[in-house]
Design a protein around this motif. Structure first.
Motif, short mmCIF file in Angstrom:
data_model
loop_
_atom_site.label_atom_id
_atom_site.label_comp_id
_atom_site.label_asym_id
_atom_site.label_seq_id
_atom_site.Cartn_x
_atom_site.Cartn_y
_atom_site.Cartn_z
N LEU A 191 -49.26 -88.59 59.78
CA LEU A 191 -49.67 -87.26 60.26
C LEU A 191 -49.13 -86.17 59.34
CD1 LEU A 191 -49.56 -86.04 63.94
CD2 LEU A 191 -48.68 -84.60 62.12
N LEU A 192 -47.85 -86.26 59.00
CA LEU A 192 -47.23 -85.21 58.21
C LEU A 192 -47.73 -85.18 56.77
CD1 LEU A 192 -43.58 -85.69 59.52
CD2 LEU A 192 -45.04 -83.69 59.93
N SER A 193 -48.29 -86.29 56.30
CA SER A 193 -48.80 -86.36 54.94
C SER A 193 -50.19 -85.75 54.81
CB SER A 193 -48.83 -87.82 54.46
OG SER A 193 -47.54 -88.38 54.45
N ASP A 194 -50.79 -85.41 55.94
CA ASP A 194 -52.13 -84.80 55.96
C ASP A 194 -51.96 -83.31 56.28
OD1 ASP A 194 -54.65 -83.83 56.60
OD2 ASP A 194 -55.31 -85.72 57.47
N PRO A 195 -52.09 -82.43 55.29
CA PRO A 195 -51.86 -81.00 55.53
C PRO A 195 -52.74 -80.43 56.64
CG PRO A 195 -51.97 -81.45 53.17
CD PRO A 195 -52.39 -82.71 53.87
N PHE A 214 -39.63 -76.58 60.32
CA PHE A 214 -40.25 -77.88 60.59
C PHE A 214 -41.77 -77.83 60.49
CE2 PHE A 214 -36.23 -78.07 63.10
CZ PHE A 214 -35.63 -79.06 62.35
N HIS A 215 -42.32 -76.74 59.96
CA HIS A 215 -43.76 -76.63 59.79
C HIS A 215 -44.22 -77.19 58.44
CE1 HIS A 215 -44.20 -73.09 62.89
NE2 HIS A 215 -43.68 -74.19 63.40
N ASP A 216 -43.29 -77.50 57.59
CA ASP A 216 -43.60 -78.00 56.24
C ASP A 216 -43.63 -79.53 56.27
OD1 ASP A 216 -43.68 -78.76 53.60
OD2 ASP A 216 -42.17 -77.32 52.93
N GLY A 217 -44.85 -80.10 56.34
CA GLY A 217 -45.00 -81.55 56.45
C GLY A 217 -44.41 -82.29 55.27
N GLU A 218 -44.63 -81.78 54.06
CA GLU A 218 -44.11 -82.47 52.87
C GLU A 218 -42.59 -82.52 52.90
OE1 GLU A 218 -45.61 -80.67 49.36
OE2 GLU A 218 -47.72 -81.20 49.78
N ARG A 219 -41.97 -81.45 53.34
CA ARG A 219 -40.51 -81.41 53.42
C ARG A 219 -40.00 -82.44 54.42
NH1 ARG A 219 -36.27 -78.72 56.12
NH2 ARG A 219 -34.66 -77.92 54.73
N ARG A 222 -40.19 -85.99 52.99
CA ARG A 222 -39.06 -86.24 52.08
C ARG A 222 -37.78 -86.52 52.88
NH1 ARG A 222 -41.21 -81.69 49.37
NH2 ARG A 222 -39.46 -80.40 50.10
N ALA A 223 -37.59 -85.78 53.97
CA ALA A 223 -36.40 -85.97 54.80
C ALA A 223 -36.40 -87.35 55.44
CB ALA A 223 -36.33 -84.89 55.87
N PHE A 224 -37.57 -87.80 55.92
CA PHE A 224 -37.67 -89.14 56.51
C PHE A 224 -37.27 -90.20 55.47
CE2 PHE A 224 -40.50 -87.74 60.06
CZ PHE A 224 -39.82 -88.38 61.08
N TRP A 228 -34.19 -92.89 55.61
CA TRP A 228 -34.38 -94.33 55.57
C TRP A 228 -33.57 -94.98 54.46
CZ3 TRP A 228 -40.40 -93.84 56.11
CH2 TRP A 228 -40.71 -93.57 57.44
N SER A 229 -33.51 -94.32 53.31
CA SER A 229 -32.77 -94.92 52.19
C SER A 229 -31.27 -94.84 52.42
CB SER A 229 -33.14 -94.21 50.88
OG SER A 229 -32.77 -92.84 50.92
#
Length: 264
Positions: A191-195, A214-219, A222-224, A228-229
């Motif tokens: 979802l977040l990868s689709d602007p 939290f409106h910036d999907g790309e950001r 990157r945080a997710f 995970w890493s």
């Protein structure tokens, strides 16, 4: 108002879960409740209303052989076609109530029966919070400063209980709980990868109530991936999993409580 039932931790034998609403009757309720309280009998059961939601939630009036047992309960499960896709979430929630919450010092709804099993099925028999004068919150409800602090205190107690505990490791006692890289979280990444889809959700009233950061999907994507890493070996903690406003409540005295656990 009636007081909250005392929380108990009990093992139970697997109970076959009905496939549809028609199977939620006195006979099934007897089998389910007898599995955690031997000798329990439900003499009659009547569905009073459907409470809606992603999963089926039914308020049921019943008579039992237990003095003091509440006159109504709420049964939750994937008993209708629209909820069949929620079975994974329902199983996680049932396991939280059966296996985790009795060990926590946090205010929440009481479950008389909770089963999360891929083969036998998943369902909850919960107290009817209306009997305690509980007010469930909504996304449009204002929350004062004191209430917000009270909910943060409850969440902090949850996080502290197993903070960086070996039980959360891949081979630990709580390894059955989905980790931060659980496949289900990929839905959020998609979802977040689709602007366009992100903008659509941000434009909703509940999206407008979320901090613009939290409106910036790309950001967020990157945080997710950073989470995970876990490059710095950050400590693990157990979290509620879905603590939005509709999963919070205030009891008759104004105290905080948490609903719909899907721990991560």
């Amino acid at each position: 108002m009636v007081p909250a039932p005392k929380r108990k931790l009990r093992s139970f034998r697997p109970v076959p879960i009905p496939d549809d609403i028609a199977g939620i009757d006195a006979a099934w309720l007897t089998v389910a409740l007898d599995s955690v309280d031997p000798g329990f009998r439900v003499h009659s059961a009547e569905i009073v209303e459907s409470l809606g939601g992603a999963c089926t939630k039914l308020r049921i009036a019943l008579r039992t052989n237990r003095d003091g047992f509440p006159p109504t309960v709420v049964v939750k499960g994937c008993f209708e076609p629209h909820g069949k896709g929620m079975i994974g979430y329902q199983t996680a929630e049932a396991n939280c109530y059966a296996r985790l919450i009795p060990a926590l010092d946090v205010p929440t709804i009481h479950c008389f029966f909770a089963q999360g099993d891929a083969q036998a099925g998943s369902a909850l028999i919960m107290e009817d919070l209306d009997l305690r004068g509980v007010r469930c919150l909504r996304t449009t409800d204002p929350m004062n400063h004191e209430a917000a602090l009270a909910f943060l205190d409850v969440l902090a107690r949850l996080h502290a209980r197993w903070w960086d505990d070996p039980a959360l490791a891949d081979d630990g006692a709580l390894a059955w709980i989905p980790g931060p890289d659980a496949p289900a979280l990929q839905n959020h990444i998609t979802l977040l990868s689709d602007p366009a889809r992100t903008a659509e959700h941000v434009a909703l009233p509940r999206g407008a109530a979320v901090s613009p950061i939290f409106h910036d999907g790309e950001r967020l994507v990157r945080a997710f991936h950073k989470m995970w890493s876990n490059p710095q070996g950050l400590p693990l903690a157990l979290v509620h999993g879905d603590p939005h406003l509709a999963n919070l409540y205030l009891d008759g005295a104004g105290g905080p409580g948490l609903l719909d656990w899907t721990c991560r």
